[in-house]
Scaffold this active site. Structure first.
Site, PDB file in Angstrom:
ATOM      1  N   ALA A  25       0.844  -1.205   0.000  1.00 15.77           N
ATOM      2  CA  ALA A  25       0.000   0.000   0.000  1.00 15.77           C
ATOM      3  C   ALA A  25       0.874   1.248   0.000  1.00 15.77           C
ATOM      4  O   ALA A  25       0.626   2.208  -0.725  1.00 15.77           O
ATOM      5  CB  ALA A  25      -0.909  -0.006   1.224  1.00 15.77           C
ATOM      6  N   TYR A  26       1.938   1.210   0.810  1.00 20.06           N
ATOM      7  CA  TYR A  26       2.862   2.350   0.916  1.00 20.06           C
ATOM      8  C   TYR A  26       3.584   2.567  -0.413  1.00 20.06           C
ATOM      9  O   TYR A  26       3.584   3.670  -0.968  1.00 20.06           O
ATOM     10  CB  TYR A  26       3.867   2.071   2.039  1.00 20.06           C
ATOM     11  CG  TYR A  26       4.857   3.164   2.295  1.00 20.06           C
ATOM     12  CD1 TYR A  26       4.469   4.360   2.889  1.00 20.06           C
ATOM     13  CD2 TYR A  26       6.212   3.000   1.962  1.00 20.06           C
ATOM     14  CE1 TYR A  26       5.380   5.366   3.131  1.00 20.06           C
ATOM     15  CE2 TYR A  26       7.134   4.001   2.205  1.00 20.06           C
ATOM     16  CZ  TYR A  26       6.720   5.184   2.792  1.00 20.06           C
ATOM     17  OH  TYR A  26       7.635   6.182   3.035  1.00 20.06           O
ATOM     18  N   SER A  27       4.181   1.493  -0.939  1.00 21.97           N
ATOM     19  CA  SER A  27       4.991   1.630  -2.158  1.00 21.97           C
ATOM     20  C   SER A  27       4.147   2.061  -3.353  1.00 21.97           C
ATOM     21  O   SER A  27       4.556   2.926  -4.143  1.00 21.97           O
ATOM     22  CB  SER A  27       5.702   0.317  -2.474  1.00 21.97           C
ATOM     23  OG  SER A  27       6.501  -0.063  -1.371  1.00 21.97           O
TER      24      SER A  27
END
Ligand code: ZN
Length: 683
Positions: free
Chosen positions: A573-575
């Protein structure tokens, strides 16, 4: 006006400490002097470098403010060497400065006030000189001598206007020699000077004389309407806000033609009354209340006329502001002397009927001081108009002060401006580990910084903290949620209304979730996208609109991550959301370039210090690498080529570089600050 003298507070004070005490009392009374204005002195015995006792005049030095003065701010002049100057018939300003410089007991002391001779030539122990509003209301009229006589009888000497310097000092000394029993003097279109054989008496005389002027003005005011009464009804607070939000970036654009400025808006009761009055436009163009004011406000303000459908058209304001600058240029050409250079021809004060006043300066503090000084000018004009009519210095004499070589020389001695001086920078997520260090760094580099974050209390604390460290209003805290368009809109209205525009955006707010894709909840996926992708978009959209209206270029720095070029497991989700941010940064570079707007990214890796983001995910991230939580920071250090720990200060250095002129030819780039990670090399 009240006296704040307390006998118990002066017990055991040396003559110099007593001078500081008296000076601060005067400086603390806003009706007596504006920032940096007024000067005080005492004569005392001191010991020179050969151990001899010498008579010294301790006079306020240039560049300090009475309110916060300290003993070191008072220059020691050897009276034995200063007094022979009284025998001279003439002395230019340059000669006077040179002469006084040679009379200093301590060569390292600050340069004595330009009004030092005024104090030196008078035979009294304690002397106070102020540019009190009420006194100026008496002297800036059509019949100042008669009015002063009406108020003070024979107690004070009246001196017709003479430019501050040797001539004024000599004129006053001559008058005092003829009338030694007088308690002080009123200097036309300049101020008040009181003297006595001790500090307390001189201070009390200043208070008494100003109080008498205030009572006289109040008696004359009666039920009269100031400035001929109202011409237009002041706009409602909502409409004033709308006006300011709408026009401040345009004002900033025009006033920044010479050098970028920061703006401040003021709609205090007095200002609103003045700008909405019948006679305001005419009275405001008479000139400054005292030389001291003009150095801040310039000779006259730009009084805007509201013509046609003014809320829809910017052209009329633009024309009026440009006409002001052209008029200044003509005034300069008419009176200039060899060796002079023209000062910024744009106005420092804009008055808007029904709305209020906009002031400009190199930063917020200086725009605030200009506003404060002009409020004093308004009070002086108000008082004078009750007594008689307001009269100021004619343009030629005003020019002598505005283009005073001594002041121009002072400007040339000013230290070079800091790298980000005159820039307005916004930082999102400013209360996090990286955000607060970046905010500090940009503010310390001269920028006017707006810190935003979701937590109102933390934002306010950060504002207070940095302002206290820098002893200046360099930071403005505004709560803002990057996922909410309305919250962003509101914050940007505040930025435009408070400062006039925006030059740098550090789009930094971010969140992270650690979870393998097959275990990642939709809610977490959406949360990451909302902040790390959509949040950057919403802020960029609003900032681009403001920057394009302001037409002064701009600069974006997006906080991306090493994960953009080198994503990690269980960081989906972050990347993915940060990859969207990186792509957005490049689009901003492409679309912004025609407008002089740059956009770059910083890619940090593992910045742990005081990080809220890491506090949330540290445990899960350690699990991903099958190591203990305590080993995580070491893990990140060891994985980079340089084997270094990346600190918030390293990120701030990168941001500063990308925000500064040093990177003026760089846009669309990615700056890794990760200690060197082969897989994350930008390509
Ligand atoms: Zn003065």
């Amino acid at each position: 006006m009240q006296s704040f003298w307390r006998d118990r507070e002066i017990k055991g004070k040396s003559p110099l400490e007593l001078l500081v005490y008296r000076s601060r009392l005067i400086g603390c009374e806003p009706k007596l002097c504006v920032w940096g204005g007024g000067n005080t002195s005492s004569k005392m015995a001191e010991t020179d470098h050969l151990g001899r006792s010498v008579r010294i005049l301790r006079i306020k030095g240039s560049g300090s403010d009475l309110k916060s003065c300290q003993p070191k701010d008072f220059s020691p002049l050897k009276l034995e060497e200063v007094l022979p100057a009284l025998k001279r018939t003439a002395m230019t300003d340059e000669e006077m400065v040179e002469y006084l410089g040679r009379c200093l007991l301590d060569a390292k002391a600050p340069r004595p006030s330009i009004e030092a001779l005024l104090h030196a030539f008078l035979p009294y122990q304690a002397i106070d000189h102020t540019h009190a509003d009420a006194i100026l209301s008496l002297t800036n009229t059509g019949r100042p001598r008669q009015i002063c006589k009406e108020v003070y009888g024979e107690e004070l000497i009246f001196i017709p206007y003479v430019k501050p310097g040797f001539d004024l000092a000599k004129t006053l000394a001559g008058e005092v020699a003829r009338r030694p029993s007088c308690k002080g003097a009123v200097l036309e279109k300049h101020g008040l000077i009181t003297w006595a054989e001790d500090s307390k008496t001189s201070y009390l005389r200043t208070i008494e004389m100003v109080s008498r002027a205030e009572r006289f003005l109040a008696s004359k005011a009666g039920n009269k309407k100031a400035f001929g009464g109202q011409k237009i009804k002041p706009f409602s607070p909502g409409l004033r806000k709308f006006f300011i939000d709408r026009f401040m970036p345009e004002f900033r654009n025009i006033l920044s033609r010479n050098k970028p400025v920061v703006l401040h808006f003021n709609d205090s009761k007095d200002v609103l009354e003045f700008v909405s009055s019948k006679n305001g436009p005419e009275v405001s163009q008479q000139g400054p209340a005292t030389p001291d004011h003009m150095l801040r406000t310039k000779r006259i303000p730009c009084f805007l006329e509201l013509t046609g459908d003014f809320l829809k058209t910017k052209q009329s304001f633009k024309r009026q502001l440009e006409a002001y600058a052209s008029a200044h240029e003509r005034y300069y050409q008419k009176y200039k002397k060899p060796g002079m250079f023209m000062l910024d021809p744009y106005s420092a004060v804009i008055l808007i009927p029904g709305v209020g006043m906009v002031t400009s300066g190199k930063d917020l503090d200086s725009a605030l001081i200009t506003a404060e000084v002009y409020e004093h000018s308004v009070r002086v004009m108000r008082g004078a108009s009750f007594v008689d009519r307001y009269v100021s210095l004619p343009p030629r004499q005003a020019f002598e002060i505005e283009y005073w070589p001594l002041e121009l020389y002072k400007l040339s001695l000013a230290p070079p401006e800091k790298e980000l001086a005159r820039k307005i920078a916004l930082i999102t997520g400013a209360c996090g580990g990286i955000g607060r260090v970046v905010a500090r760094r940009l503010a310390a580099s001269g920028a006017q910084v707006v810190v935003t974050d979701t937590d109102r209390k933390k934002v306010q604390e950060l504002e207070k903290e940095i302002n206290a460290e820098l002893k200046a209003q360099k930071v403005l805290g505004i709560p803002m949620d990057v996922t909410s368009p309305s919250s962003i809109r509101l914050a940007f209205q505040k930025i435009a209304g408070h400062l006039g525009g925006l030059d740098v955006v550090v789009s930094n707010a971010g969140v992270a979730t650690v979870a393998a894709l097959d275990h990642l909840s939709l809610a977490e996926w959406k949360r990451n996208l909302a902040v790390n992708a959509t949040g950057h978009f919403l802020v960029a959209r609003e900032a681009l609109q403001l920057m394009k209206r302001q037409k002064m270029g701009g600069c974006f720095i997006f906080m991306a991550t090493k994960n953009v070029p080198a994503p990690g497991a269980e960081f989906g989700a972050y990347s993915a959301s940060k990859a969207a941010c990186a792509q957005l940064a490049k689009i901003v570079a492409i679309e912004g370039a025609p407008f002089g707007i740059r956009s770059n990214m910083v890619n940090p890796d593992g910045v742990f210090k005081e990080s809220g983001l890491w506090a949330e995910i540290k445990k899960d991230r350690a699990k991903t690498f099958h190591i203990a939580e305590a080993e995580l920071e070491e893990h990140y250090r060891k994985r980079n080529l340089l084997q270094v720990r990346v600190e918030p200060e390293d990120i701030a250095e990168g941001v500063l570089f990308l925000a500064s002129k040093r990177s003026s030819k760089t846009t669309g780039s990615m700056l890794p600050v990760d200690g060197g990670l082969r897989e994350a090399f930008p390509r």
